[in-house]
Write a protein that holds these residues in place. Structure first.
Motif, PDB file in Angstrom:
ATOM      1  N   ALA A  28       0.810  -1.217   0.000  1.00 18.33           N
ATOM      2  CA  ALA A  28       0.000   0.000   0.000  1.00 18.33           C
ATOM      3  C   ALA A  28       0.843   1.266   0.000  1.00 18.33           C
ATOM      4  O   ALA A  28       0.311   2.363  -0.223  1.00 18.33           O
ATOM      5  CB  ALA A  28      -0.943   0.004   1.210  1.00 18.33           C
ATOM      6  N   THR A  29       2.156   1.145   0.225  1.00 20.81           N
ATOM      7  CA  THR A  29       3.041   2.317   0.262  1.00 20.81           C
ATOM      8  C   THR A  29       3.934   2.391  -0.972  1.00 20.81           C
ATOM      9  O   THR A  29       4.914   3.136  -0.974  1.00 20.81           O
ATOM     10  CB  THR A  29       3.917   2.290   1.524  1.00 20.81           C
ATOM     11  OG1 THR A  29       4.864   1.196   1.441  1.00 20.81           O
ATOM     12  CG2 THR A  29       3.086   2.134   2.781  1.00 20.81           C
ATOM     13  N   TRP A  76      -3.831   0.173  -8.540  1.00 23.50           N
ATOM     14  CA  TRP A  76      -3.189   0.595  -7.289  1.00 23.50           C
ATOM     15  C   TRP A  76      -3.632   2.005  -6.918  1.00 23.50           C
ATOM     16  O   TRP A  76      -3.941   2.279  -5.753  1.00 23.50           O
ATOM     17  CB  TRP A  76      -1.671   0.523  -7.428  1.00 23.50           C
ATOM     18  CG  TRP A  76      -0.951   0.722  -6.119  1.00 23.50           C
ATOM     19  CD1 TRP A  76      -0.503  -0.249  -5.280  1.00 23.50           C
ATOM     20  CD2 TRP A  76      -0.627   1.976  -5.494  1.00 23.50           C
ATOM     21  NE1 TRP A  76       0.084   0.314  -4.163  1.00 23.50           N
ATOM     22  CE2 TRP A  76       0.016   1.679  -4.270  1.00 23.50           C
ATOM     23  CE3 TRP A  76      -0.814   3.307  -5.844  1.00 23.50           C
ATOM     24  CZ2 TRP A  76       0.468   2.666  -3.406  1.00 23.50           C
ATOM     25  CZ3 TRP A  76      -0.379   4.307  -4.980  1.00 23.50           C
ATOM     26  CH2 TRP A  76       0.260   3.990  -3.781  1.00 23.50           C
ATOM     27  N   HIS A  80      -5.214   3.040  -3.488  1.00 23.01           N
ATOM     28  CA  HIS A  80      -4.303   3.665  -2.521  1.00 23.01           C
ATOM     29  C   HIS A  80      -3.882   5.088  -2.881  1.00 23.01           C
ATOM     30  O   HIS A  80      -3.211   5.735  -2.073  1.00 23.01           O
ATOM     31  CB  HIS A  80      -3.024   2.818  -2.384  1.00 23.01           C
ATOM     32  CG  HIS A  80      -3.280   1.379  -2.093  1.00 23.01           C
ATOM     33  ND1 HIS A  80      -3.803   0.930  -0.900  1.00 23.01           N
ATOM     34  CD2 HIS A  80      -3.074   0.267  -2.852  1.00 23.01           C
ATOM     35  CE1 HIS A  80      -3.913  -0.385  -0.934  1.00 23.01           C
ATOM     36  NE2 HIS A  80      -3.477  -0.813  -2.090  1.00 23.01           N
ATOM     37  N   ASP A  82      -4.184   8.543  -2.868  1.00 26.04           N
ATOM     38  CA  ASP A  82      -4.876   9.712  -2.331  1.00 26.04           C
ATOM     39  C   ASP A  82      -4.754  10.890  -3.295  1.00 26.04           C
ATOM     40  O   ASP A  82      -3.663  11.220  -3.762  1.00 26.04           O
ATOM     41  CB  ASP A  82      -4.279  10.105  -0.975  1.00 26.04           C
ATOM     42  CG  ASP A  82      -4.605   9.098   0.116  1.00 26.04           C
ATOM     43  OD1 ASP A  82      -5.528   8.294  -0.089  1.00 26.04           O
ATOM     44  OD2 ASP A  82      -3.926   9.117   1.159  1.00 26.04           O
TER      45      ASP A  82
END
Length: 240
Positions: A28-29, A76, A80, A82
């Protein structure tokens, strides 16, 4: 040209680690948006418009992996990313710029979507080969000299990349699994903060105590369908 700089490095990139310095990554990062996003994306757009042949390369046979990479990034970002707004025909980025989704030009589209440079590595024989890339911010290497070449040739003439390290890196690319990405980072000193710094592979990198620190957050992940590896590079440049 005004220097495009970040103010600081992420905390996890503050301490050097022995080569190859690999650690697990939370999926997620994977992709980052930092304070230089708008300026770096504008520079990417300039390079993609004016120097496309220098910053994009796709080898014969890489099409399936390239198509999968574009969809993988879109998925992605939907989960995830933003500040991203994704529709069937376009993507609105966190800086407010809208990017048309051109699936006939996957690498060009990717170059306008995210801050990271993206390199595809596919297994050809005993080694992974660089089969496609959008590389707007090279740090002392030319895409034209590396495209279509295996890992060992790509890292010539990096002094630390001896036979033992080459085997470890190849095992890393062989072993990375879908959903379990890895990451590392480097740090180099530069006299010039310009992001696009291609050089011939026979020229040395800058190693003296110079006014700019350039650090790359490098991630490796595997695409589930084609099994190609993605090597992503997020570039930070800081004034010392």
């Amino acid at each position: 040209m005004t220097a495009i700089l970040q103010q600081s490095l992420p905390r996890e990139m503050a301490e050097r680690r022995p080569l190859p310095g690999i650690a697990p990554l939370d999926p997620a990062t994977w992709l980052r948006v930092d304070e230089a996003f708008a300026a770096q994306m504008a520079e990417r757009a300039r390079l993609l418009a004016g120097q496309r042949d220098d910053v994009i390369a796709v080898t014969e046979g890489a099409g399936p992996a390239v198509d999968e990479l574009l969809q993988f990034v879109l998925d992605w970002l939907a989960a995830h990313g933003d500040g991203y707004d994704i529709s069937e025909k376009e993507v609105r980025r966190p800086d407010g710029v809208t990017v048309p989704l051109d699936r006939a030009d996957p690498m060009g589209t990717l170059g306008h979507l995210v801050q990271e440079d993206l390199c595809l590595m596919e297994k050809r024989g005993e080694e992974h080969v660089l089969t496609a890339a959008v590389l707007c911010f090279p740090a002392s290497w030319r895409l034209a000299e590396k495209i279509g070449r295996p890992l060992t040739a790509i890292h010539v003439p990096v002094p630390e990349y001896d036979a033992g390290l080459a085997r470890r890196v190849q095992r890393l690319f062989d072993g990375v699994q879908p959903g379990r990405p890895l990451w590392r980072f480097n740090a180099l000193n530069y006299v010039d903060p310009v992001l696009h710094q291609p050089r011939s592979r026979v020229q040395p990198s800058e190693t003296a105590d110079l006014p700019y620190l350039r650090s790359e957050r490098q991630c490796v992940l595997r695409l589930p369908r084609t099994r190609a590896c993605v090597f992503s590079i997020h570039t930070y440049v800081l004034a010392r």
